[in-house]
Scaffold this motif. Structure first.
Motif, short mmCIF file in Angstrom:
data_model
loop_
_atom_site.label_atom_id
_atom_site.label_comp_id
_atom_site.label_asym_id
_atom_site.label_seq_id
_atom_site.Cartn_x
_atom_site.Cartn_y
_atom_site.Cartn_z
N ALA A 111 36.42 61.97 10.48
CA ALA A 111 37.13 61.57 8.92
C ALA A 111 38.35 60.92 9.11
N ARG A 112 38.96 61.70 10.22
CA ARG A 112 40.31 61.55 9.98
C ARG A 112 40.38 59.73 10.60
N ALA A 113 39.09 59.37 11.48
CA ALA A 113 39.90 58.03 12.62
C ALA A 113 38.91 56.96 12.18
N LEU A 114 38.43 57.42 10.51
CA LEU A 114 37.21 56.62 9.50
C LEU A 114 36.31 56.30 9.85
N LYS A 115 35.52 57.41 10.99
CA LYS A 115 34.18 56.81 11.09
C LYS A 115 33.32 57.56 10.40
N PHE A 116 33.79 57.35 8.57
CA PHE A 116 32.65 58.26 8.05
C PHE A 116 30.68 58.09 8.49
N PHE A 117 30.27 56.74 8.93
CA PHE A 117 29.29 57.90 8.97
C PHE A 117 28.96 58.95 10.18
N ASP A 118 29.99 58.38 11.80
CA ASP A 118 29.33 59.30 12.31
C ASP A 118 29.97 60.90 12.04
N ALA A 119 30.75 60.98 10.67
CA ALA A 119 31.16 61.95 10.17
C ALA A 119 30.53 62.63 9.22
N PHE A 120 29.18 61.57 8.96
CA PHE A 120 28.28 62.21 7.59
C PHE A 120 26.89 62.90 8.31
N LEU A 121 26.60 61.75 10.11
CA LEU A 121 25.52 62.00 10.48
C LEU A 121 26.02 63.69 10.93
N LEU A 122 27.28 64.00 11.83
CA LEU A 122 27.54 65.27 12.47
C LEU A 122 27.39 66.85 10.75
N PHE A 123 27.17 66.50 10.07
CA PHE A 123 27.61 67.01 8.33
C PHE A 123 25.91 67.66 8.43
N LYS A 124 25.05 66.41 8.58
CA LYS A 124 23.57 66.76 8.42
C LYS A 124 22.82 67.64 9.50
N ARG A 125 23.55 67.35 10.99
CA ARG A 125 23.60 68.07 11.34
C ARG A 125 23.67 69.35 11.52
N LEU A 126 24.68 69.60 11.04
CA LEU A 126 25.13 70.89 10.46
C LEU A 126 24.41 71.68 9.80
N LEU A 127 23.88 70.84 8.62
CA LEU A 127 23.05 71.74 7.83
C LEU A 127 21.47 71.58 8.11
N VAL A 128 21.19 71.36 9.41
CA VAL A 128 19.73 72.17 9.62
C VAL A 128 20.12 73.14 11.07
N SER A 129 21.41 73.03 11.20
CA SER A 129 21.56 74.04 12.38
C SER A 129 21.59 75.92 11.92
#
Length: 551
Positions: free
Chosen positions: A81-99
C-alpha cells in the motif's frame, strides 16, 4: 550465535529506521543465526525493506517465512500500500481472509487507507462488511479508519452512519467526521458537530480546525471562517502551523487576500503548501504583481517550487503579458527538470501565446512527450487568437486522432479562431459538432462567439434570431456582443431593440450605453446622445485603458 552478534542485533532493532545496507546486514545475521523462522524478526526486516523501497526483498522474505503471524501479514500489506501497489495489497488481503490467520484492526485500517488512496468505493464497502463480520464493528481503530476512508471518498452518509453508531467517540473520530463534512464543503454541519464536541467536553486540536476548513471555497461563508479564526486566536490554536496554513488557504480561495496575507505574515515558517495558497490566491484575485513578487521571495528563501505552483505563476505572468518573468520561470522549470510536466508545459504554451510569442509556445507544445486536453486547448486557443484558424483546425484533428476527447474549452478556442478569421460556415459546423457529435452543452462564451461570427459578417438579423432561440435567461454579454457588431457594421434598426430588451430585463450597463451613444453620434442623432447621457446618469464612458512596454 555469538553474544556480540546478538547484542548488535538487539541494538539495531530498537532503532526505528535502517538504511538498506544495514537492513541487509541484519537480514544476513538473522539467517546465519537460524532466527529466520521467527515471524518477529521477519516482520521487522520486512518493515525495514519497505521503508527503503525494496519491495522485492520484502516479498521474498514474507514468502519464505514458514510461520506468518498477523503482524507479518500487516507489514507486507502495508508495504504494498505504501508503494501505491494497491492491487497487490488487495490480493494479499484476500489471501489472508482464506488463511487460518484472522485479520486484526490494524489490517483493516491499512486496507481501508489503500481503498481511500485508490478511490476504490466498492472496495471500501466490502472491507466495511468484513469489519462487521470479524466482530470489530465497535473497534475505535476500525471505525476511525472507516470514517476517514469514507470522508476521503466523499461518502458523507456512510461516514456519518459509522460515526453515529459509536457510543463515546474520541477526538480522532470527531476529527475524522468533522473533516468529512469540511472536505465536502458543508461548513454549517461541520460547525454543528464542532459545537456538539465542545459541549461534550472534547477540546479541539489543530487537526480539528484543519478538518473543519478543508475544502471550503464559498465566499458567502467568509463570516463563519472569521468566527473560526477568532476562536483559534482565543484558544491559542492560531500558533499551530497547520491551522495557520489552512486559514491562508481558505482566505485565498475566498479571495480575501488582506486576511490571507495577515495570517501568512504571522507564521514563523510557512510551508510550500501555504506559500502556494497565497501566491495562487493573489493570481486568482487578479493581483498578478504580488503573485510574482511572493514567488520570488519563496525562491530567495531557498525553497523549491513544485509543478502546481509553477503553472500558477506562469498564469499570472501571462495575464500581465510581460515576457520577462515568464522566461525566467521557464528557465527555472528547465533547471529543476519540471518543464516536462504536462501542467507546466501547457502553462508555458499559454504564457508565450498571450505575451506575443506564439511560435515559442508552439515549440514547447511540439517538444512535449505527454499531452493532455489542457495542452491541446492552450495551443488551439493561442492559434485562434492570432487568427491562424487553419492551423488550429489541424491541431484539433490531431487531438481526435490521439484519442483525446475535446471539452468546452476546446470548442471555445475553435470558435474564437473562426471569429478572428471570419469563417462563418466553419463556425456553424463546429458549433453543431460540439452539441451533436460530442454532447457538449453550449455555454455563454460559445454563444458570444457565435453572435460575433454572424454579426461581424453582416448577418446581424440572423445573430439576433440566434439569441432569441436561446433559453432564458440569456447572459447580457451575448446581447452586448450583438450590440458591438451593430456598432462595427452600422446596423440601423437593431441597437434600440437590443437596449430596450436589456432595459426590460434590467441588465443594462454603462458599456452598452457607450456603444449606443457612438451609434447615435455616427448618425448625427445628437438629441438622442444627450438623452442617453441623462438616462444613464451622466455616464462618462468606459474606464480608460492602460498599456505599457516591458524592457
Amino acid at each position: 550465535m555469538h553474544i556480540m552478534h546478538l547484542k548488535y542485533l538487539l541494538a539495531q532493532f530498537t532503532k526505528p529506521n535502517q538504511t538498506l545496507s544495514s537492513t541487509r546486514i541484519l537480514h544476513a545475521l538473522i539467517i546465519k543465526s537460524s532466527l529466520c523462522h521467527d515471524p518477529f524478526y521477519a516482520t521487522k526486516i520486512t518493515r525495514f525493506y519497505s521503508l527503503n523501497n525494496d519491495l522485492i526483498s520484502a516479498r521474498n522474505l514474507f514468502d519464505k517465512t514458514p510461520q506468518q503471524s498477523i503482524y507479518l501479514w500487516n507489514s507486507i500489506i502495508r508495504a504494498y500500500a505504501r508503494a501505491l501497489k494497491f492491487f497487490d495489497a488487495f490480493l494479499l488481503f484476500k489471501r489472508l481472509l482464506v488463511s487460518e490467520i484472522k485479520p486484526d484492526n490494524y489490517t483493516f485500517a491499512c486496507i481501508l487507507r489503500a481503498c481511500s488512496e485508490s478511490f476504490d468505493f466498492q472496495g471500501a464497502r466490502v472491507v466495511h462488511g468484513r469489519v462487521i463480520v470479524s466482530g470489530l464493528g465497535l473497534d475505535y481503530i476500525c471505525n476511525s479508519s472507516l470514517v476517514s476512508c469514507y470522508s476521503k471518498l466523499s461518502l458523507v452518509a456512510e461516514a456519518s452512519s459509522v460515526f453515529l453508531a459509536i457510543d463515546e467517540p474520541d477526538l480522532v473520530l470527531w476529527n475524522a467526521i468533522i473533516s468529512c463534512y469540511g472536505s465536502s464543503g458543508d461548513l454549517a454541519k461541520g460547525i454543528e458537530l464542532f459545537n456538539e464536541m465542545l459541549k461534550l467536553g472534547k477540546w479541539p486540536d489543530g487537526y480539528t480546525i484543519v478538518g473543519l476548513m478543508t475544502g471550503l471555497a464559498d465566499q458567502s461563508l467568509l463570516k463563519l471562517v472569521e468566527v473560526v479564526h477568532g476562536f483559534c486566536v482565543k484558544c491559542g490554536l492560531i500558533m499551530n502551523d497547520h491551522v495557520g496554513s489552512v486559514l491562508v488557504c481558505v482566505y485565498s480561495r475566498c479571495k480575501n487576500m488582506d486576511l490571507a496575507r495577515s495570517v501568512f505574515d504571522s507564521l514563523l515558517q510557512p510551508d510550500l503548501v501555504t506559500w502556494s495558497a497565497l501566491i495562487t490566491g493573489f493570481s486568482q484575485a487578479g493581483d498578478y504583481v504580488n503573485a510574482l513578487t511572493f514567488f520570488t521571495k519563496l525562491l530567495m528563501g531557498g525553497a523549491s517550487a513544485d509543478s502546481v505552483l509553477l503553472a500558477s505563476v506562469l498564469a499570472a505572468s501571462s495575464q500581465l503579458a510581460i515576457l520577462g518573468p515568464g522566461c525566467e520561470i521557464h528557465g527555472y522549470a528547465v533547471r529543476h527538470e519540471r518543464d516536462t510536466k504536462v501542467m507546466v508545459s501547457s502553462a508555458l504554451v499559454d504564457m508565450y501565446a498571450k505575451c506575443g510569442f506564439l511560435e515559442s509556445g508552439i515549440r514547447v507544445f511540439r517538444n512535449m512527450v505527454d499531452r493532455n486536453i489542457v495542452s491541446y486547448n492552450s495551443v488551439i486557443s493561442g492559434l485562434g487568437l492570432y487568427g491562424r484558424a487553419d492551423e488550429a483546425f489541424k491541431v484539433f484533428e490531431e487531438l481526435l486522432e490521439n484519442g483525446i476527447k475535446p471539452d468546452e474549452a476546446t470548442f471555445s478556442g475553435l470558435l474564437c479562431a473562426c471569429c478572428h478569421a471570419g469563417l462563418v460556415n466553419k463556425g456553424r459546423q463546429y458549433f453543431k459538432r460540439m452539441r451533436d457529435e460530442f454532447g457538449i452543452q453550449a455555454k455563454t462564451e460559445h454563444h458570444v462567439y457565435m453572435v460575433k461570427i454572424l454579426g461581424m459578417d453582416g448577418q446581424s438579423r440572423e445573430a439576433y434570431e440566434f439569441i432569441k432561440s436561446l433559453h432564458e435567461p440569456v447572459h447580457c454579454s451575448v446581447w452586448g456582443a450583438l450590440l458591438s457588431c451593430c456598432d462595427a457594421c452600422s446596423t440601423n434598426e437593431l441597437p434600440e431593440v437590443i437596449v430596450d430588451h436589456l432595459i426590460e430585463k434590467k441588465r443594462r450597463n454603462r458599456s452598452y450605453d457607450v456603444m449606443l451613444s457612438n451609434l447615435y453620434a455616427g448618425k448625427g442623432r445628437w438629441n438622442d446622445v444627450r438623452q442617453l447621457r441623462v438616462d444613464s446618469g451622466g455616464a462618462k464612458g468606459k474606464t480608460p485603458g492602460i498599456s505599457w512596454i516591458g524592457v
